[in-house]
Write a protein that holds these residues in place. Structure first.
Motif, PDB file in Angstrom:
ATOM      1  N   ALA A  51      16.354 -12.094 -10.721  1.00 20.34           N
ATOM      2  CA  ALA A  51      15.076 -12.733 -10.407  1.00 20.34           C
ATOM      3  C   ALA A  51      15.301 -14.124  -9.819  1.00 20.34           C
ATOM      4  O   ALA A  51      14.654 -14.529  -8.853  1.00 20.34           O
ATOM      5  CB  ALA A  51      14.203 -12.815 -11.654  1.00 20.34           C
ATOM      6  N   HIS A  52      16.238 -14.880 -10.405  1.00 22.85           N
ATOM      7  CA  HIS A  52      16.560 -16.200  -9.868  1.00 22.85           C
ATOM      8  C   HIS A  52      17.222 -16.096  -8.495  1.00 22.85           C
ATOM      9  O   HIS A  52      17.053 -16.979  -7.650  1.00 22.85           O
ATOM     10  CB  HIS A  52      17.469 -16.961 -10.824  1.00 22.85           C
ATOM     11  N   ALA A  53      17.986 -15.038  -8.270  1.00 23.31           N
ATOM     12  CA  ALA A  53      18.588 -14.852  -6.953  1.00 23.31           C
ATOM     13  C   ALA A  53      17.511 -14.748  -5.881  1.00 23.31           C
ATOM     14  O   ALA A  53      17.649 -15.304  -4.788  1.00 23.31           O
ATOM     15  CB  ALA A  53      19.461 -13.596  -6.953  1.00 23.31           C
ATOM     16  N   SER A  54      16.416 -14.056  -6.188  1.00 22.60           N
ATOM     17  CA  SER A  54      15.313 -13.981  -5.236  1.00 22.60           C
ATOM     18  C   SER A  54      14.640 -15.331  -5.046  1.00 22.60           C
ATOM     19  O   SER A  54      14.280 -15.711  -3.922  1.00 22.60           O
ATOM     20  CB  SER A  54      14.278 -12.948  -5.713  1.00 22.60           C
ATOM     21  N   LEU A  55      14.470 -16.075  -6.134  1.00 21.42           N
ATOM     22  CA  LEU A  55      13.879 -17.409  -6.040  1.00 21.42           C
ATOM     23  C   LEU A  55      14.722 -18.342  -5.186  1.00 21.42           C
ATOM     24  O   LEU A  55      14.205 -19.216  -4.488  1.00 21.42           O
ATOM     25  CB  LEU A  55      13.729 -18.015  -7.434  1.00 21.42           C
ATOM     26  N   ILE A 100      22.225 -18.889 -16.027  1.00 18.29           N
ATOM     27  CA  ILE A 100      22.049 -19.813 -14.903  1.00 18.29           C
ATOM     28  C   ILE A 100      22.886 -21.045 -15.223  1.00 18.29           C
ATOM     29  O   ILE A 100      22.407 -22.059 -15.708  1.00 18.29           O
ATOM     30  CB  ILE A 100      20.568 -20.174 -14.696  1.00 18.29           C
ATOM     31  N   SER A 101      24.171 -20.925 -14.986  1.00 15.11           N
ATOM     32  CA  SER A 101      25.118 -21.969 -15.380  1.00 15.11           C
ATOM     33  C   SER A 101      26.167 -22.157 -14.299  1.00 15.11           C
ATOM     34  O   SER A 101      26.312 -21.343 -13.381  1.00 15.11           O
ATOM     35  CB  SER A 101      25.794 -21.585 -16.706  1.00 15.11           C
ATOM     36  N   TRP A 106      25.852 -21.023 -10.274  1.00 12.07           N
ATOM     37  CA  TRP A 106      24.499 -21.448  -9.929  1.00 12.07           C
ATOM     38  C   TRP A 106      24.390 -22.946  -9.623  1.00 12.07           C
ATOM     39  O   TRP A 106      23.308 -23.431  -9.309  1.00 12.07           O
ATOM     40  CB  TRP A 106      23.537 -21.077 -11.055  1.00 12.07           C
ATOM     41  N   HIS A 107      25.479 -23.654  -9.690  1.00  9.25           N
ATOM     42  CA  HIS A 107      25.441 -25.102  -9.453  1.00  9.25           C
ATOM     43  C   HIS A 107      25.547 -25.453  -7.974  1.00  9.25           C
ATOM     44  O   HIS A 107      25.313 -26.604  -7.596  1.00  9.25           O
ATOM     45  CB  HIS A 107      26.580 -25.775 -10.205  1.00  9.25           C
TER      46      HIS A 107
END
Length: 469
Positions: A51-55, A100-101, A106-107
């Protein structure tokens, strides 16, 4: 895109993900949050990383390279914070979610990447307490002395390792130690303690209070003497209804009530510093609907429907939303995380053709045009991890039902999704037409085929404990 800001006049933007927050729970407890609410918002996937990948990319997770086996954020994908950096933004992140780390990539694109207490226990040189305890479970009390010696004598950060071990012991004893929550209080302090610019400032945050273990501060717990509910959502969905399901739903509601109160304080700080505050969930949570529990087993409506509010407490002149009057307007347009990505780029004045979403900006005005952004919304389910599959098989579960790729498709009035054994249609629509459209969109995905399984060494036990694996 319309109404782009000019260089030097870009608004400051905060993007806050309230992890695992159901849309109906948001409606019940977050009526205080002003702005424009999109009441028909859907996630592109059922759990955090995709979901965060899409965001962050405006693409589906399978296109961005983030699936259950390839959790390491694909290095070849251009991300939202990198685009904002190139635009001149200062980019900062505060994540309370171990998925998400920095350890999982993700940084990239953030000038500063901070996190709550769970992330501080994920450092490269922090002793893996969970793995050690699992390996030496039958060794008796002496195992703690052996572990302490490894912290002192081994190649690890001794101080942080000892702190993490003490916190885990307090947790096992039913005590919180110095941590009041899953990191929201730390984010509040983080926002208060830093200086923020009105122009070209971007903050991303992820809060975990609505995620299992549903363990808010004592004063928010309906039964302060009861431990947080412990259950396996995938097993419960397959064939083991959890013990005392009412206790689970009550604990979730308690956690959301606390999240609402602490986020009210966080939002107050953000509203004083940022032109736009975008509040949403990455996914929701199943609490027994359709026989499903948590969010690891499928694309159930309570998991896929998400809250989304765009607030503009300090927008530049000409860009205010109804938030300026302290009220909340609603829009019923069908939207997804892909559209949030497009909106953030639009607000920052960034042109990008490589995306699947549409900007919500035209719908943020007090007199929005009649506009249909999309006719449907696709969602993806990629199965379960290898470690999780082996664990379930060892316990005698038939995992084929949950370890298979499935998809869902939402329209303005209906939702069609592939369940464990059959397809379901919610609403008065033609299932055959929805199935045909779903097949077409799945075939249209530009999948990454060169993905390798992420290296989760040192992370698997902690991710499993939180129900991710």
């Amino acid at each position: 895109m319309s109404g782009h800001a000019t260089m030097g006049d870009e608004p400051s933007i905060a993007l806050v993900v309230l992890d695992t927050l159901r849309a109906d729970a948001f409606d019940e407890h977050f009526d205080w949050l002003p702005g424009v609410q999109f009441t028909n918002a859907w996630s592109t996937s059922h759990w955090t990383a995709p979901a965060h990948a899409s965001l962050f990319t405006g693409r589906y997770a399978s296109e961005a390279g983030v699936t259950i086996t390839s959790q390491d954020f694909d290095r070849h994908t251009t991300r939202l914070p990198e685009l904002l950096q190139k635009r001149g933004y200062r980019t900062r992140a505060f994540s309370c979610n171990v998925n998400i780390s920095e350890r999982l990539g993700w940084h990239h694109g953030f000038d500063a990447f901070d996190g709550g207490w769970r992330l501080r226990g994920l450092g490269e040189n922090v002793f893996d307490w969970d793995a050690f305890i699992a390996e030496h479970q039958s060794d008796g009390p002496d195992r703690y002395l052996r572990a302490l010696w490894r912290c002192v004598d081994g190649d690890c950060d001794t101080t942080q390792s000892l702190k993490q071990g003490a916190l885990m012991k307090l947790r096992d004893m039913g005590l919180k130690g110095r941590h009041r929550d899953d990191g929201a209080a730390e984010l509040l302090e983080y926002v208060r303690d830093r200086s923020w610019d009105r122009d070209r400032e971007f903050l991303f945050a992820n809060l975990m209070e609505a995620h299992r273990p549903y363990d808010p501060p004592d004063e928010y717990r309906t039964d302060p003497d009861a431990d947080p509910p412990h259950f396996d959502g995938v097993k419960a969905t397959l064939e083991e209804p959890p013990y005392e399901p009412e206790r689970i739903t009550t604990a979730y509601d308690d956690a959301v009530r606390y999240l609402s109160d602490i986020y009210r304080d966080i939002y107050g700080e953000l509203a004083a510093e940022f032109d736009y505050v975008v509040t949403l969930a990455d996914h929701g949570e199943a609490l027994g609907e359709y026989g499903a529990w948590e969010h690891g087993s499928g694309l159930y409506p309570p998991v896929m429907r998400v809250p989304l509010v765009v607030s503009a407490p300090g927008s530049h002149a000409g860009h205010r939303t109804p938030d300026a009057s302290g009220t909340r307007a609603t829009r019923d347009a069908l939207v997804t995380h892909l559209d949030v990505y497009a909106t953030l780029l639009d607000l920052a004045g960034i042109d990008s053709d490589h995306r699947r979403g549409n900007s919500l900006r035209p719908l943020l005005s007090s007199d929005p045009p009649a506009l249909e952004l999309r006719s449907n919304a696709l969602s993806e389910f990629h199965g379960i991890s290898r470690r999780r599959r082996l664990s379930l098989e060892a316990d005698g579960y038939a995992v084929a039902r949950v370890d298979t790729e499935r998809h869902g498709l939402a329209t303005a009035d209906c939702y069609y999704f592939e369940d464990l054994t059959e397809a379901r249609t919610i609403g008065d629509c033609d299932p055959a037409a929805l199935e045909a459209e779903l097949d077409r969109q799945v075939a249209d995905l530009e999948r990454r085929e060169d993905l390798s399984e992420a290296d989760l060494a040192g992370l698997e036990s902690q991710l499993e404990e939180l129900g991710y694996l």
